[in-house]
Motif scaffolding. Sequence first.
Motif, mmCIF file in Angstrom:
data_model
loop_
_atom_site.group_PDB
_atom_site.id
_atom_site.type_symbol
_atom_site.label_atom_id
_atom_site.label_comp_id
_atom_site.label_asym_id
_atom_site.label_seq_id
_atom_site.Cartn_x
_atom_site.Cartn_y
_atom_site.Cartn_z
ATOM 1 N N ILE A 104 8.075 -2.958 1.748
ATOM 2 C CA ILE A 104 8.010 -2.986 0.288
ATOM 3 C C ILE A 104 7.502 -1.373 -0.033
ATOM 4 C CG2 ILE A 104 6.689 -3.498 -1.906
ATOM 5 C CD1 ILE A 104 8.362 -5.874 -0.973
ATOM 6 N N LEU A 105 6.519 -0.880 0.578
ATOM 7 C CA LEU A 105 6.216 0.660 0.226
ATOM 8 C C LEU A 105 7.628 1.598 0.600
ATOM 9 C CD1 LEU A 105 2.535 1.009 1.471
ATOM 10 C CD2 LEU A 105 3.722 0.078 -0.921
ATOM 11 N N GLY A 106 8.324 1.309 1.781
ATOM 12 C CA GLY A 106 9.454 2.179 2.052
ATOM 13 C C GLY A 106 10.375 1.826 0.839
ATOM 14 N N ALA A 107 10.690 0.888 0.300
ATOM 15 C CA ALA A 107 11.693 0.587 -0.629
ATOM 16 C C ALA A 107 11.156 1.292 -1.907
ATOM 17 C CB ALA A 107 11.846 -0.774 -0.880
ATOM 18 N N CYS A 108 10.003 1.511 -2.023
ATOM 19 C CA CYS A 108 9.717 2.307 -3.532
ATOM 20 C C CYS A 108 9.948 3.919 -3.366
ATOM 21 C CB CYS A 108 8.155 2.235 -3.694
ATOM 22 S SG CYS A 108 7.424 0.474 -3.955
ATOM 23 N N ASP A 109 9.903 4.348 -4.440
ATOM 24 C CA ASP A 109 10.253 5.947 -4.555
ATOM 25 C C ASP A 109 9.299 6.593 -4.400
ATOM 26 O OD1 ASP A 109 13.075 5.406 -5.501
ATOM 27 O OD2 ASP A 109 12.094 4.242 -7.008
ATOM 28 N N VAL A 110 8.065 6.340 -4.743
ATOM 29 C CA VAL A 110 6.887 7.263 -4.692
ATOM 30 C C VAL A 110 5.646 6.014 -4.290
ATOM 31 C CG1 VAL A 110 5.029 8.781 -5.746
ATOM 32 C CG2 VAL A 110 7.624 8.748 -6.396
ATOM 33 N N VAL A 111 4.896 6.601 -3.520
ATOM 34 C CA VAL A 111 3.665 5.829 -3.132
ATOM 35 C C VAL A 111 2.463 6.651 -2.952
ATOM 36 C CG1 VAL A 111 2.653 4.487 -1.094
ATOM 37 C CG2 VAL A 111 5.209 4.356 -1.613
ATOM 38 N N ALA A 112 1.484 6.280 -4.136
ATOM 39 C CA ALA A 112 0.141 6.490 -3.852
ATOM 40 C C ALA A 112 -0.895 5.607 -3.460
ATOM 41 C CB ALA A 112 -0.426 6.777 -5.398
ATOM 42 N N ALA A 113 -1.774 6.122 -2.579
ATOM 43 C CA ALA A 113 -2.765 5.253 -1.694
ATOM 44 C C ALA A 113 -4.170 6.072 -1.875
ATOM 45 C CB ALA A 113 -2.427 5.485 -0.362
ATOM 46 N N GLY A 114 -5.204 5.038 -1.959
ATOM 47 C CA GLY A 114 -6.523 5.460 -1.834
ATOM 48 C C GLY A 114 -6.685 6.045 -0.195
ATOM 49 N N THR A 115 -7.666 6.814 -0.268
ATOM 50 C CA THR A 115 -8.137 7.303 1.131
ATOM 51 C C THR A 115 -8.746 6.357 1.907
ATOM 52 O OG1 THR A 115 -10.374 8.055 0.160
ATOM 53 C CG2 THR A 115 -8.746 9.722 0.205
ATOM 54 N N ASP A 116 -9.094 5.279 1.487
ATOM 55 C CA ASP A 116 -9.911 4.212 2.390
ATOM 56 C C ASP A 116 -8.698 3.113 2.790
ATOM 57 O OD1 ASP A 116 -9.509 3.239 -0.335
ATOM 58 O OD2 ASP A 116 -11.542 2.228 -0.110
ATOM 59 N N VAL A 117 -7.641 3.188 2.304
ATOM 60 C CA VAL A 117 -6.575 2.217 2.783
ATOM 61 C C VAL A 117 -6.392 2.392 4.166
ATOM 62 C CG1 VAL A 117 -4.037 1.596 2.418
ATOM 63 C CG2 VAL A 117 -5.693 2.228 0.318
ATOM 64 N N ASP A 118 -5.841 1.469 5.021
ATOM 65 C CA ASP A 118 -5.025 1.372 6.067
ATOM 66 C C ASP A 118 -3.814 0.425 6.155
ATOM 67 O OD1 ASP A 118 -5.894 -1.304 7.054
ATOM 68 O OD2 ASP A 118 -7.832 -0.361 7.569
ATOM 69 N N PHE A 119 -3.129 0.822 7.232
ATOM 70 C CA PHE A 119 -1.750 0.101 7.450
ATOM 71 C C PHE A 119 -1.446 -0.143 8.737
ATOM 72 C CE2 PHE A 119 -2.022 3.597 4.254
ATOM 73 C CZ PHE A 119 -1.106 3.282 3.352
ATOM 74 N N ALA A 120 -0.680 -1.194 9.069
ATOM 75 C CA ALA A 120 -0.405 -1.577 10.456
ATOM 76 C C ALA A 120 1.053 -2.343 10.356
ATOM 77 C CB ALA A 120 -1.384 -2.321 11.053
ATOM 78 N N LEU A 121 1.815 -1.922 11.577
ATOM 79 C CA LEU A 121 3.085 -2.863 11.501
ATOM 80 C C LEU A 121 2.786 -3.738 12.819
ATOM 81 C CD1 LEU A 121 5.336 0.171 11.364
ATOM 82 C CD2 LEU A 121 5.513 -1.878 10.041
#
Length: 245
Positions: A104-121
């Motif tokens: 979903i994020l890859g399909a968005c044009d701009v992504v803003a995230a908080g510093t405490d967010v984490d991600f994983a595939l």
Amino acid sequence: MTSLVTTAHERGITTLTLDSPASRNALSARLVGELAQALESCGKDPAVRAVVLTHTGPTFCAGADLKAPPSPYTFVALLRALVELPKPVVARVAGHVRAGGLGILGACDVVAAGTDVDFALTEVRIGVAPSVISLSLLPRLDPRAASRYYLTGERFDAAEAARIGLVTVVGDDVDEALAPVLDGLRRASPQGLAEAKRLVTARVLETFERDAEDLVQRSASLFASAEAREGMTAFLERRDPAWVV
């Protein structure tokens, strides 16, 4: 029935909120359908200058809902709708993101995230692969980083997400970080935004045209496998799958 995607509008910006915190905003068939319908409405509404996609709860999106997943074709259609919408789509991420949520994020044009967010595939850890979401992710991500995180399922933080091309802007206060982006969008003309978006999404759409059917078939084959069944069962039972050494 309570909606899983809520809508609000202020000064040209429509905010679509994933509002299923009990399921960690997992991508169920129903949530995907509601989001696709909301995007279609935004695309037709001349009062909408841009769309902000955000969430309730501590997770932006946990990936596919293993109990009620959408079909791969439906999910591909949603990703393409985000890319093709003639208005910018900005993700506001103040919670964790996993698996299909990164698509979903890859399909968005701009992504803003908080510093405490984490991600994983995390797909490899349940016996599948990030097949369909590669349509929106691989044109965006640093290739070496994609190799690492596709293969290991490791978590990475917002600073790393920005370094590898997944996230646009990071801040302690995500709304403060997002403010200049939204100001810029409000100052832009609708025609200018639509045509500028066509330029920056052209390579992503080429990937959809070339690879979508192959990746849908790969995804379906993987999810139907015995290894994936073990992985998904282990995930739901909160245990290690049989292959962990």
